[in-house]
Design a protein around this motif. Structure first.
Motif, PDB file in Angstrom:
ATOM      1  N   ILE A   1       6.630   1.996   5.955  1.00 31.34           N
ATOM      2  CA  ILE A   1       7.074   1.499   7.076  1.00 31.34           C
ATOM      3  C   ILE A   1       8.175   0.799   6.959  1.00 31.34           C
ATOM      4  N   CYS A   2       8.445  -0.186   5.964  1.00 34.56           N
ATOM      5  CA  CYS A   2       9.387  -1.226   5.545  1.00 34.56           C
ATOM      6  C   CYS A   2      10.691  -0.039   5.331  1.00 34.56           C
ATOM      7  N   ALA A   3      10.432   1.095   4.755  1.00 35.65           N
ATOM      8  CA  ALA A   3      11.699   1.912   4.143  1.00 35.65           C
ATOM      9  C   ALA A   3      12.125   2.495   5.334  1.00 35.65           C
TER      10      ALA A   3
ATOM     11  N   GLU B   1      12.801   2.334  -0.903  1.00 35.41           N
ATOM     12  CA  GLU B   1      12.203   3.464  -1.304  1.00 35.41           C
ATOM     13  C   GLU B   1      10.955   3.252  -1.923  1.00 35.41           C
ATOM     14  N   VAL B   2      10.137   4.109  -1.229  1.00 40.77           N
ATOM     15  CA  VAL B   2       8.725   4.170  -1.786  1.00 40.77           C
ATOM     16  C   VAL B   2       8.751   5.328  -2.792  1.00 40.77           C
ATOM     17  N   PRO B   3       8.558   5.141  -4.017  1.00 43.93           N
ATOM     18  CA  PRO B   3       8.453   6.315  -4.863  1.00 43.93           C
ATOM     19  C   PRO B   3       7.342   7.235  -4.661  1.00 43.93           C
TER      20      PRO B   3
ATOM     21  N   THR C   1       0.679  -1.303  -0.033  1.00 41.50           N
ATOM     22  CA  THR C   1       0.121  -0.039   0.043  1.00 41.50           C
ATOM     23  C   THR C   1       0.883   1.342   0.056  1.00 41.50           C
ATOM     24  N   ASP C   2       2.093   1.140  -0.247  1.00 42.45           N
ATOM     25  CA  ASP C   2       2.988   2.301  -0.092  1.00 42.45           C
ATOM     26  C   ASP C   2       3.075   3.083   1.156  1.00 42.45           C
ATOM     27  N   CYS C   3       2.825   2.209   2.200  1.00 37.00           N
ATOM     28  CA  CYS C   3       2.742   2.918   3.487  1.00 37.00           C
ATOM     29  C   CYS C   3       4.467   3.453   4.070  1.00 37.00           C
TER      30      CYS C   3
HETATM   31  S1  SF4 Z   1       5.578  -1.810   4.624  1.00 39.73           S
HETATM   32 FE1  SF4 Z   1       6.470  -1.567   2.602  1.00 39.73          FE
HETATM   33  S2  SF4 Z   1       6.093  -3.364   1.379  1.00 39.73           S
HETATM   34 FE2  SF4 Z   1       4.597  -3.127   3.134  1.00 39.73          FE
HETATM   35  S3  SF4 Z   1       2.805  -2.032   2.545  1.00 39.73           S
HETATM   36 FE3  SF4 Z   1       4.177  -0.724   3.536  1.00 39.73          FE
HETATM   37  S4  SF4 Z   1       5.405   0.172   1.974  1.00 39.73           S
HETATM   38 FE4  SF4 Z   1       4.621  -1.577   0.893  1.00 39.73          FE
END
Ligand code: SF4
Ligand SMILES: Cc1cc2nc3c(=O)[nH]c(=O)nc-3n(C[C@H](O)[C@H](O)[C@H](O)COP(=O)(O)OP(=O)(O)OC[C@H]3O[C@@H](n4cnc5c(N)ncnc54)[C@H](O)[C@@H]3O)c2cc1C
Ligand code: SF4
Lengths: 57, 408
Positions: free
Chosen positions: A43-45, A54-56, A39-41
């Motif tokens: 958090i992982c980045a 990187e979330v573009p 979902t482009d949130c």
């Molecule tokens: S944590 Fe990363 S991979 Fe998971 S939904 Fe959020 S942006 Fe996408």
């Protein structure tokens, strides 16, 4: 839904996988895969110890 | 590989291998799968473990002991130091391991006990029937397999998916994960008798730096920070800053990264036909980040409960609750206590940390336990540490801290 993984930086530790709310990430051997549930949130980045994700914008 | 087993264990870390070994020793037909082609590599660990506890589960072998230490030294930002003997240092010092060899030795023990081990084999999902886990979907060398089992144990580490697949939400929030980077360094001056910790918001925001001697003029020099502090600065950059200042001429011969769950106990670790063990069950300690021993200890219980469940032909969540109850009784309180301690200590400013460091100067801590150390700190800094008062409740004879038993 396209978190970009920099495979040249990633140390394949799996930390990002553990924080992803929809479970969109998977650590396979030495690389990270992202599926369409992302979902482009971002958090992982945020938590990646080396900044390989990187979330573009 | 067969198409059915009594128990399938997913993940051959210390938790999974212990589960598989105990279950196989109890006569069960066990499959242990590991997605990596090499068990234990790359390491995601500072490799410190309490030797006394460890000995209960595996015969010490010089092949996987890198160094032995006497205790820990904790440095406040201004250099004030608190020294703890191995006893109080809790679960994380005593031996510094060579985990690549250690993890493999545990997997070997599982194999020798009769478990079948498959590497380069990844679980990709669960087989579910009538609300029960009935096995796994797996991939090995680009082939897909369905493998059935009465019980599946998820010992799949920090990145665990097994719990999620069974409806247990193990997702960590950024504040619930410690994000880490570590170098194996050589050609540096280290105290070979002690594990060192450096705390401070500047050095490691909501975390700390560790230096664990590895023998032969080597040490694991690493840093862990709480996930929500990561982003602007990252573990790797902070580690580079520390190393540059502390060990300017030091040489890096290995680099690893990793995440440790520091969330404390989660709601549930069993489901019909399923148990979670180790980091997958978030059983690592929120303060020390230690999880090697906890995962082995829990794995041993899980293996025994699996054997009992299969003997009684009942693998329901109700029956497997025995595992949940046992690990919570033995470990739950420690994890909850650590969570309270973590919440308080991570909010301390550098000045407050200095005050705490100096408050114990000249006090002989002897062989007190972790709770004893906390009590000593609390007594000397009641105002600062008032939030901790709850953890001392129910512990008798607080003045006799050395006799307080903590099972960490
Ligand atoms: S944590 Fe990363 S991979 Fe998971 S939904 Fe959020 S942006 Fe996408
Ligand atoms: C930087 C760092 C420092 C640490 N320092 C210490 C320390 O000093 N002392 C200490 O006690 N603890 C320490 N820990 C914590 C410790 O490493 C873990 O708690 C411990 O490894 C947990 O063991 P485990 O068996 O639960 O999981 P792991 O050791 O993580 O093993 C899980 C295994 O499952 C495999 N796996 C995952 N998914 C699948 C799948 N789908 N299919 C098949 N296999 C799968 C993984 O490849 C992995 O091998 C540290 C952790 C980090 C990151
Ligand atoms: S957290 Fe970063 S280094 Fe670790 S696996 Fe994910 S992308 Fe790679």
């Amino acid at each position: 839904m396209t978190v970009k993984v920099n495979r040249f930086k990633c140390g394949y530790c799996g930390a990002c996988v553990s924080v992803c709310p929809p479970g969109a990430l998977e650590l396979i051997e030495t690389w990270i895969e992202v599926d369409e549930t992302c979902t482009d949130c971002g958090i992982c980045a945020k938590i990646c110890p080396v900044g390989a994700l990187e979330v573009p914008k | 590989m067969k198409d059915r087993y009594d128990v399938i264990v997913v993940g051959a870390g210390p938790g999974g291998s212990m589960t598989a070994k105990t279950a196989a020793n109890a006569g069960l037909d066990v499959l242990l799968i590991e997605k990596r082609q090499q068990i234990g590599d790359p390491v995601r660990c500072a490799e410190g473990v309490n030797k006394k506890y460890l000995k209960e589960y595996i015969q010490p072998d010089p092949a996987w002991i890198s160094a032995e230490v006497k205790g820990s030294k904790i440095y406040a930002p201004d250099g004030a130091m608190v020294e703890m003997s191995e006893e109080i240092a809790g679960a994380e010092v005593g031996y510094v391991l060579e985990r690549k060899v250690f993890d493999r030795a545990l997997a070997r023990d599982a194999a020798l006990a009769g478990a079948e081990v498959m590497v380069k084999t990844r679980a990709t999902g669960l087989l579910m029937e009538d609300g029960f886990v009935k096995g796994i979907k797996a991939e090995h060398m680009d082939e897909k397999y369905n493998i059935r089992a009465d019980i599946v144990v998820g010992a799949d580490g920090v990145e665990s998916k097994v719990g999620r697949w069974a409806g247990i939400d193990t997702t960590l929030k950024p504040k619930d994960i410690c994000t880490c980077a570590q170098y194996l360094m050589t050609d540096i001056e280290i105290d070979t008798d002690f594990c060192e910790f450096y705390v401070g918001q500047k050095i490691a925001p909501l975390g700390y730096v560790w230096v664990f001697p590895k023998g032969n003029n080597m040490a694991n020099v690493g840093i862990g920070i709480t996930g929500h502090m990561s982003g602007e600065v990252r573990a790797k950059e902070l580690l580079d800053d520390f190393v540059l200042k502390r060990y300017p001429g030091g040489k890096v011969i290995e680099f690893i990264v990793g995440g440790v769950p520091i969330c404390g106990t989660i709601e549930r670790t069993v489901a019909n036909g399923l148990m979670l063990v180790g980091d997958a069950a978030r059983q690592s300690d929120p303060v020390t980040g230690g999880g090697i021993f906890n995962s082995m200890w829990a794995g041993d219980i899980a293996g025994k409960v699996a054997a009992n469940a299969i003997k009684h032909s009942d693998v329901s969540a109700e029956f497997l609750q025995e595992y949940e109850t046992k690990w919570r009784v033995g470990l739950g309180r420690d994890l909850d206590m650590s969570l309270v301690v973590k919440e308080r200590f991570t909010r301390l400013t550098d000045d407050e940390l200095n005050t705490l460091g100096h408050s114990l100067e000249g006090i002989d801590l002897g062989n007190t336990t972790l709770i004893g150390l906390l009590w000593a700190l609390f007594k000397a800094n009641k105002k600062l540490l008032w939030d901790l008062r709850g953890i001392f409740k129910g512990i008798k004879d607080l003045e006799m801290e050395s006799s307080v038993e903590v099972n960490s």
